[in-house]
Structures are given as structure tokens and as C-alpha cells.
Design a protein around this motif. Structure first.
Motif, PDB file in Angstrom:
ATOM      1  N   GLY A   1       0.809  -1.202   0.000  1.00 23.45           N
ATOM      2  CA  GLY A   1       0.000   0.000   0.000  1.00 23.45           C
ATOM      3  C   GLY A   1       0.848   1.261   0.000  1.00 23.45           C
ATOM      4  O   GLY A   1       2.077   1.212  -0.106  1.00 23.45           O
ATOM      5  N   VAL A   2       0.180   2.395   0.139  1.00 22.71           N
ATOM      6  CA  VAL A   2       0.831   3.694  -0.018  1.00 22.71           C
ATOM      7  C   VAL A   2       0.445   4.612   1.133  1.00 22.71           C
ATOM      8  O   VAL A   2      -0.731   4.664   1.527  1.00 22.71           O
ATOM      9  CB  VAL A   2       0.401   4.369  -1.347  1.00 22.71           C
ATOM     10  CG1 VAL A   2       1.075   5.727  -1.498  1.00 22.71           C
ATOM     11  CG2 VAL A   2       0.733   3.479  -2.531  1.00 22.71           C
TER      12      VAL A   2
ATOM     13  N   GLY B   1      -7.764  -1.310  -5.967  1.00 23.14           N
ATOM     14  CA  GLY B   1      -7.534  -2.244  -4.873  1.00 23.14           C
ATOM     15  C   GLY B   1      -6.243  -2.020  -4.103  1.00 23.14           C
ATOM     16  O   GLY B   1      -5.806  -2.908  -3.362  1.00 23.14           O
ATOM     17  N   ILE B   2      -5.620  -0.866  -4.270  1.00 19.73           N
ATOM     18  CA  ILE B   2      -4.380  -0.563  -3.557  1.00 19.73           C
ATOM     19  C   ILE B   2      -4.711   0.211  -2.288  1.00 19.73           C
ATOM     20  O   ILE B   2      -5.402   1.230  -2.333  1.00 19.73           O
ATOM     21  CB  ILE B   2      -3.411   0.247  -4.442  1.00 19.73           C
ATOM     22  CG1 ILE B   2      -2.989  -0.589  -5.652  1.00 19.73           C
ATOM     23  CG2 ILE B   2      -2.183   0.688  -3.649  1.00 19.73           C
ATOM     24  CD1 ILE B   2      -2.128   0.165  -6.643  1.00 19.73           C
TER      25      ILE B   2
ATOM     26  N   ARG C   1      11.135   5.101   9.288  1.00 21.03           N
ATOM     27  CA  ARG C   1      11.611   4.171  10.315  1.00 21.03           C
ATOM     28  C   ARG C   1      10.585   3.077  10.579  1.00 21.03           C
ATOM     29  O   ARG C   1      10.943   1.903  10.732  1.00 21.03           O
ATOM     30  CB  ARG C   1      11.904   4.942  11.602  1.00 21.03           C
ATOM     31  CG  ARG C   1      12.423   4.074  12.743  1.00 21.03           C
ATOM     32  CD  ARG C   1      13.725   3.386  12.370  1.00 21.03           C
ATOM     33  NE  ARG C   1      14.246   2.606  13.475  1.00 21.03           N
ATOM     34  CZ  ARG C   1      15.219   1.706  13.365  1.00 21.03           C
ATOM     35  NH1 ARG C   1      15.796   1.503  12.178  1.00 21.03           N
ATOM     36  NH2 ARG C   1      15.650   1.043  14.415  1.00 21.03           N
ATOM     37  N   CYS C   2       9.307   3.450  10.630  1.00 24.55           N
ATOM     38  CA  CYS C   2       8.259   2.454  10.828  1.00 24.55           C
ATOM     39  C   CYS C   2       8.268   1.417   9.705  1.00 24.55           C
ATOM     40  O   CYS C   2       8.147   0.210   9.944  1.00 24.55           O
ATOM     41  CB  CYS C   2       6.896   3.132  10.897  1.00 24.55           C
ATOM     42  SG  CYS C   2       6.615   4.112  12.382  1.00 24.55           S
ATOM     43  N   ALA C   3       8.403   1.887   8.479  1.00 30.18           N
ATOM     44  CA  ALA C   3       8.435   0.968   7.337  1.00 30.18           C
ATOM     45  C   ALA C   3       9.646   0.053   7.396  1.00 30.18           C
ATOM     46  O   ALA C   3       9.560  -1.140   7.105  1.00 30.18           O
ATOM     47  CB  ALA C   3       8.435   1.774   6.040  1.00 30.18           C
TER      48      ALA C   3
ATOM     49  N   MET D   1       6.575  -2.502   9.959  1.00 32.58           N
ATOM     50  CA  MET D   1       5.204  -2.240  10.397  1.00 32.58           C
ATOM     51  C   MET D   1       4.272  -2.169   9.204  1.00 32.58           C
ATOM     52  O   MET D   1       4.679  -1.836   8.099  1.00 32.58           O
ATOM     53  CB  MET D   1       5.148  -0.924  11.180  1.00 32.58           C
ATOM     54  CG  MET D   1       5.896  -0.944  12.481  1.00 32.58           C
ATOM     55  SD  MET D   1       5.676   0.616  13.393  1.00 32.58           S
ATOM     56  CE  MET D   1       6.725   0.292  14.826  1.00 32.58           C
ATOM     57  N   SER D   2       3.026  -2.462   9.455  1.00 38.85           N
ATOM     58  CA  SER D   2       2.030  -2.404   8.388  1.00 38.85           C
ATOM     59  C   SER D   2       1.713  -0.953   8.048  1.00 38.85           C
ATOM     60  O   SER D   2       2.065  -0.020   8.784  1.00 38.85           O
ATOM     61  CB  SER D   2       0.746  -3.114   8.827  1.00 38.85           C
ATOM     62  OG  SER D   2       0.115  -2.371   9.861  1.00 38.85           O
ATOM     63  N   LEU D   3       0.990  -0.766   6.953  1.00 36.89           N
ATOM     64  CA  LEU D   3       0.590   0.573   6.545  1.00 36.89           C
ATOM     65  C   LEU D   3      -0.286   1.220   7.616  1.00 36.89           C
ATOM     66  O   LEU D   3      -0.104   2.393   7.963  1.00 36.89           O
ATOM     67  CB  LEU D   3      -0.164   0.505   5.213  1.00 36.89           C
ATOM     68  CG  LEU D   3      -0.732   1.817   4.674  1.00 36.89           C
ATOM     69  CD1 LEU D   3       0.381   2.825   4.419  1.00 36.89           C
ATOM     70  CD2 LEU D   3      -1.534   1.560   3.399  1.00 36.89           C
ATOM     71  N   GLY D   4      -1.216   0.462   8.162  1.00 31.61           N
ATOM     72  CA  GLY D   4      -2.094   0.998   9.194  1.00 31.61           C
ATOM     73  C   GLY D   4      -1.348   1.383  10.460  1.00 31.61           C
ATOM     74  O   GLY D   4      -1.620   2.419  11.074  1.00 31.61           O
ATOM     75  N   GLU D   5      -0.411   0.529  10.880  1.00 27.02           N
ATOM     76  CA  GLU D   5       0.376   0.817  12.084  1.00 27.02           C
ATOM     77  C   GLU D   5       1.233   2.065  11.885  1.00 27.02           C
ATOM     78  O   GLU D   5       1.343   2.915  12.772  1.00 27.02           O
ATOM     79  CB  GLU D   5       1.263  -0.376  12.421  1.00 27.02           C
ATOM     80  CG  GLU D   5       0.501  -1.606  12.906  1.00 27.02           C
ATOM     81  CD  GLU D   5       1.387  -2.839  13.003  1.00 27.02           C
ATOM     82  OE1 GLU D   5       1.084  -3.708  13.833  1.00 27.02           O
ATOM     83  OE2 GLU D   5       2.372  -2.932  12.223  1.00 27.02           O
TER      84      GLU D   5
END
Length: 216
Positions: free
Chosen positions: A20-21, A46-47, A84-86, A90-94
Motif C-alpha cells: 500500500g501507499v 484495490g491498492i 523508520r516504521c516501514a 510495520m504495516s501501513l495501518g500501524e
């Protein structure tokens, strides 16, 4: 660089197929419209998309909901946090949840100095928006104290919170003055709060003037 909706869509389509983005942009009308349109186009394919507008400028939308504020140099810190999260997987939502929380705890105040007229303007915008306060003392330490008081009054940090201080030099401000401003601001802020990090840079220097943007 204020890309148009089609550029955002094409980039998101190329990069976001797997996870996702995350769209992260300063809260201005044109940027919002372009990111919102790109998000709609990507979601139709669907992205997954999360969209966050930086709203750290305390001099805008005074008296209104925080979500109506513009963004300034706080977006540089939000980009670092998102990256840093990426990197941590971590997921996109997190990631989006953490970046939104960080955005809620950011405040930026700009200061432009006019040496010819002998005045300091607080809160001026880079598109010619007038500031909300003008001083004529031309004292850097006093300016740092005034800026810190305005920012802490707006953010209302708790005593146990650790703060990050970022001093952003505007285009005509030299390196040494950036560090001097940071030292004065840190000295005053440290009287009541724990300052975990101090950074001095020119993340955003599009104003042709001497001055600073201070982020807390």
C-alpha cells in the motif's frame, strides 16, 4: 514538489502493489485535492492508501480545529518517522497511526527578521500571509524565549513528555546563527521540560529572508 494527482497515482501504483501507499503532505488546498484524487484512483484498483496532512503551523487557523492548520517543516520529522516504521516492517495501518499521533504533538512557529525596519514577525506564511505578532527588540535570546513560550502554550506538553527541538534556518540565515538560536531555545525549554533531541538544519528554506522556523 507539489506533484499533480496523476503523478501521485502513477507512483503509488508502481510502489504500492504489495503493502500500500502512505500519502504525507502539508495541509494546503491544492496538495489536499491532488492527494485525495490520487487516493481515490488507487483505491479503485484495490491498492491500500493512508493519507495524512501535516498540520503543525500554530500560526494558522487560530481558534479553529487543529485539522484546519497548514503544515510547515514538521513534515520532515514525520517523513523520518514513517520511514523508520516501514524499515521496522510495520504495516501501513500501524505506520499511519504512529505518524498521525506524532503530527498531533507537533508545533511549528516561523519568525522572519527585517533588519532594515528593525522588526521580527511571528507566524508569517511563505505565500505572503501576515504574521500574528510583531516585535522590535531585535534580541535573539528574547526571541527564542518568546517562541518557546508560544509553542509550549499551544502544545501544552506534560512534565513527563520528552521534547524534540528543531531549528530550521531560513534562506538568508547562516549556520552559526542557527546554532545560537537553538542554544537559547534549548536553555529556556530545559528549565521545565526534558529535551531529548536538538536538530539544526534547513529542511525548508523557501523564504528569501533571514529568520527561523522552530519546531517542538
Amino acid at each position: 514538489a507539489a506533484p499533480n494527482a496523476y503523478c501521485l497515482y502513477e507512483t503509488g501504483r508502481y510502489l504500492g502493489q504489495e503493502k500500500g501507499v502512505l500519502f504525507l503532505y502539508n495541509n494546503f488546498a491544492g496538495d489536499f485535492l491532488n492527494n485525495d484524487m490520487a487516493q481515490e484512483l488507487l483505491e479503485m484498483e484495490g491498492i491500500g492508501v493512508e493519507s495524512i496532512a501535516a498540520t503543525d503551523d500554530i500560526a494558522t487557523a487560530v481558534g479553529e480545529d487543529r485539522g484546519s492548520r497548514n503544515g510547515r517543516c514538521g513534515i520532515a520529522l514525520l517523513i523520518k518517522i514513517a520511514g523508520r516504521c516501514a524499515k521496522l516492517g510495520m504495516s501501513l495501518g500501524e505506520t499511519a497511526a504512529i505518524v498521525r499521533k506524532a503530527n498531533d504533538r507537533l508545533g511549528t512557529l516561523s519568525m522572519a527578521v527585517d533588519f532594515q525596519k528593525g522588526k521580527i514577525v511571528y507566524g508569517n506564511g511563505f505565500s505572503g500571509e501576515p504574521g500574528f505578532r510583531t516585535e522590535t527588540h531585535m534580541d535573539m535570546e528574547r526571541t527564542a524565549i518568546e517562541a518557546m513560550d508560544l509553542l509550549t502554550e499551544d502544545l501544552n506538553p506534560q512534565k513527563n513528555e520528552e521534547l524534540v527541538l528543531l531549528v530550521n534556518r531560513l534562506r538568508y540565515t547562516d549556520y552559526s546563527d542557527g546554532y545560537r538560536m537553538a542554544a537559547f531555545a534549548h536553555k529556556h525549554l530545559s528549565k521545565n521540560y526534558k529535551v531529548a533531541k536538538v536538530r539544526v538544519a534547513n529542511y525548508s528554506n523557501i523564504l528569501d529572508t533571514y529568520g527561523f522556523k522552530i519546531l517542538e
